[in-house]
Design an enzyme around this catalytic site. Structure first.
Site, short mmCIF file in Angstrom:
data_model
loop_
_atom_site.label_atom_id
_atom_site.label_comp_id
_atom_site.label_asym_id
_atom_site.label_seq_id
_atom_site.Cartn_x
_atom_site.Cartn_y
_atom_site.Cartn_z
N HIS A 21 -65.49 -40.88 -23.58
CA HIS A 21 -64.20 -40.97 -22.89
C HIS A 21 -64.22 -39.94 -21.76
O HIS A 21 -64.66 -38.81 -21.93
CB HIS A 21 -63.07 -40.68 -23.87
CG HIS A 21 -61.76 -40.44 -23.20
ND1 HIS A 21 -61.21 -41.35 -22.32
CD2 HIS A 21 -60.89 -39.39 -23.24
CE1 HIS A 21 -60.06 -40.88 -21.88
NE2 HIS A 21 -59.85 -39.70 -22.41
N ASN B 193 -59.05 -39.66 -15.40
CA ASN B 193 -58.90 -40.13 -16.79
C ASN B 193 -57.98 -41.35 -16.79
O ASN B 193 -56.78 -41.23 -16.56
CB ASN B 193 -58.31 -38.98 -17.63
CG ASN B 193 -58.10 -39.35 -19.09
OD1 ASN B 193 -58.22 -40.52 -19.47
ND2 ASN B 193 -57.78 -38.37 -19.90
N CYS C 247 -56.17 -42.37 -25.64
CA CYS C 247 -57.50 -42.37 -25.00
C CYS C 247 -58.61 -42.88 -25.92
O CYS C 247 -59.70 -43.20 -25.44
CB CYS C 247 -57.85 -40.98 -24.50
SG CYS C 247 -56.78 -40.47 -23.15
N1 ACO Z 1 -53.93 -26.44 -9.93
C1 ACO Z 1 -53.97 -25.10 -9.87
N2 ACO Z 1 -53.77 -24.31 -10.94
C2 ACO Z 1 -53.54 -24.91 -12.12
C3 ACO Z 1 -53.48 -26.30 -12.26
C4 ACO Z 1 -53.69 -27.08 -11.09
N3 ACO Z 1 -53.67 -28.44 -11.12
N4 ACO Z 1 -53.23 -26.61 -13.54
C5 ACO Z 1 -53.14 -25.45 -14.22
N5 ACO Z 1 -53.30 -24.41 -13.35
C6 ACO Z 1 -53.29 -22.99 -13.65
C7 ACO Z 1 -52.52 -22.68 -14.89
O1 ACO Z 1 -51.13 -22.58 -14.60
C8 ACO Z 1 -53.12 -21.36 -15.30
O2 ACO Z 1 -52.55 -20.34 -14.51
P1 ACO Z 1 -52.19 -18.90 -15.17
O3 ACO Z 1 -53.50 -18.37 -15.64
O4 ACO Z 1 -51.60 -18.18 -14.01
O5 ACO Z 1 -51.24 -19.23 -16.28
C9 ACO Z 1 -54.59 -21.49 -14.89
O6 ACO Z 1 -54.63 -22.56 -13.92
C10 ACO Z 1 -55.51 -21.84 -16.07
O7 ACO Z 1 -54.91 -22.94 -16.79
P2 ACO Z 1 -55.57 -23.51 -18.08
O8 ACO Z 1 -54.71 -24.61 -18.63
O9 ACO Z 1 -55.93 -22.40 -19.02
O10 ACO Z 1 -56.90 -24.15 -17.46
P3 ACO Z 1 -58.15 -24.77 -18.20
O11 ACO Z 1 -59.38 -24.12 -17.71
O12 ACO Z 1 -57.95 -24.88 -19.68
O13 ACO Z 1 -58.18 -26.27 -17.63
C11 ACO Z 1 -57.57 -28.53 -18.24
C12 ACO Z 1 -57.09 -27.14 -17.86
C13 ACO Z 1 -58.39 -29.08 -17.09
C14 ACO Z 1 -56.38 -29.43 -18.50
C15 ACO Z 1 -58.47 -28.46 -19.50
O14 ACO Z 1 -57.85 -27.66 -20.48
C16 ACO Z 1 -58.75 -29.81 -20.10
O15 ACO Z 1 -59.45 -30.62 -19.54
N6 ACO Z 1 -58.27 -30.08 -21.32
C17 ACO Z 1 -58.54 -31.34 -22.02
C18 ACO Z 1 -57.76 -32.48 -21.49
C19 ACO Z 1 -58.20 -33.72 -22.26
O16 ACO Z 1 -59.28 -33.79 -22.80
N7 ACO Z 1 -57.41 -34.71 -22.38
C20 ACO Z 1 -57.98 -35.83 -23.19
C21 ACO Z 1 -57.17 -36.65 -23.73
S1 ACO Z 1 -55.97 -37.30 -22.63
C22 ACO Z 1 -55.11 -38.47 -23.53
O17 ACO Z 1 -55.40 -38.71 -24.64
C23 ACO Z 1 -53.89 -39.05 -22.93
#
Ligand code: ACO
Length: 325
Positions: A252, A282, A115
């Site tokens: 990004h 993304n 990214c």
């Molecule tokens: N739909 C419904 N529920 C979901 C989903 C979904 N799509 N995905 C995860 N959940 C659930 C999880 O299983 C978890 O359930 P649990 O509490 O029962 O275990 C709950 O939702 C919370 O999950 P978290 O992963 O803790 O959610 P979070 O608030 O952290 O959001 C996210 C996740 C959106 C991925 C966030 O962490 C994020 O944006 N991270 C950064 C990603 C990023 O910046 N990537 C950049 C680089 S990409 C690259 O370089 C290729």
């Protein structure tokens, strides 16, 4: 030796026609529009058809960029394509683009920084052009992440989309640039100890397949907010500028909450942050040039505007570019 100035001549972008909204995920994925939109700001993404490869998208983005720069392909002598999803293991996607555009002088190669790839590619192009090793470059960020997704993993497959963006940059003698337009500074970082936070399950020399994405989202989120905030502040300091000098922050586009958190920490007005994530999701290396392309189409970018580009991605890799439009 007086180094050249490197100015931005034009930007272009291309998105596949197929729009895939949050409502299009199957019930079996056990997700919802509400979860995705509230946690990320993503409403939809574009998904490439089988014939729409990374080079297919990139070629069209380059054609747009050349048109906006008002230059012809035969003037291009450097093509750098940032991608983590090349058409083939080799040759580089950049040479496929080079051939399709009818360019046969200069050189082309790919850069792999996931990214952060566009920031890496633009930094390399800047260095080539500053030193006079090339005159006009096409810098591309293009990815087809839909091919790298495990479509049964709701924690990753809802986050990504496909697209390509391109920028034309040109070297001019610095004495011909009294307004000091163009690229003012670049900064790159990586730290491989974080490589397992964001990786694929395979690769050419391990499984012999591309693999699918594995991500520790929470950890990546924490690093993104911290490192992107520090990256902008360091870049401003390098240029003796302050946050108040920024006209546009182009981060990004991974998660709206990351972009808002960075903007809040910097104390920058959210109106100055270009956000295209809602409809693009993304697109990895393509997010920054696509965001610039969208901003250009809305006539937001004025000559002389101070723009800060910043990214963090797999590696971890991160970096910034400060430029005057
Ligand atoms: N739909 C419904 N529920 C979901 C989903 C979904 N799509 N995905 C995860 N959940 C659930 C999880 O299983 C978890 O359930 P649990 O509490 O029962 O275990 C709950 O939702 C919370 O999950 P978290 O992963 O803790 O959610 P979070 O608030 O952290 O959001 C996210 C996740 C959106 C991925 C966030 O962490 C994020 O944006 N991270 C950064 C990603 C990023 O910046 N990537 C950049 C680089 S990409 C690259 O370089 C290729």
């Amino acid at each position: 030796m007086e180094l050249n100035s490197v100015i931005v001549r034009g930007v272009g972008g291309f998105l596949p026609a197929r729009r895939f909204s949050n409502y299009d995920f199957p019930e079996s994925l056990n997700t919802s529009h509400e979860w995705i939109f509230e946690r990320t700001g993503i409403a939809a993404r574009r998904i490439a058809e089988p014939h729409e490869t990374t080079s297919f998208l990139a070629i069209r983005a380059c054609e747009e960029a050349l048109k906006s720069a008002n230059i012809t392909p035969d003037e291009i002598d450097l093509i750098i394509c940032a991608t983590a999803t090349p058409d083939k293991t080799f040759p580089a996607t950049a040479v496929l683009i080079q051939h399709a555009l009818g360019v046969s002088q200069g050189c082309g190669f790919d850069v792999q920084a996931v990214c952060s790839g566009f920031i890496y590619a633009l930094t390399l192009a800047n260095n080539f052009l500053k030193l006079g090793q090339a005159k006009k470059a096409l810098v591309i960020g293009a990815d087809v992440f839909s091919r790298l997704l495990d479509w049964s993993d709701r924690t990753t497959c809802v986050l990504f989309g496909d697209g390509a963006g391109a920028m034309v940059v040109e070297a001019i003698p610095s004495e011909d640039n009294p307004m000091k337009r163009g690229i003012l500074s670049t900064s790159l970082h990586s730290d491989g100890k974080f490589s397992s936070l964001l990786e694929t399950t395979g690769g050419v020399s391990t499984t012999g397949t591309a693999g699918t994405i594995l991500m520790h989202g929470r950890e990546v989120y924490r690093h993104a907010v911290e490192k992107m905030t520090k990256g902008v502040l360091d870049a401003l300091e390098t240029n003796n500028l302050t946050v108040a000098d920024i006209d546009w922050l182009v981060p990004h586009q991974a998660n709206q909450r990351i972009m808002v958190a960075v903007a809040e920490r910097l104390g920058i007005d959210s109106e100055k942050v270009i956000i295209t994530l809602g409809e693009h999701a993304n697109t990895s290396a393509a997010t920054i040039p696509l965001a610039l392309w969208e901003a250009q189409k809305k006539n937001l970018l004025k000559p002389g505007d101070l723009i800060v580009l910043e990214a963090l991605g797999g590696g971890l890799t991160w970096g910034s570019v400060v430029l005057r439009w």
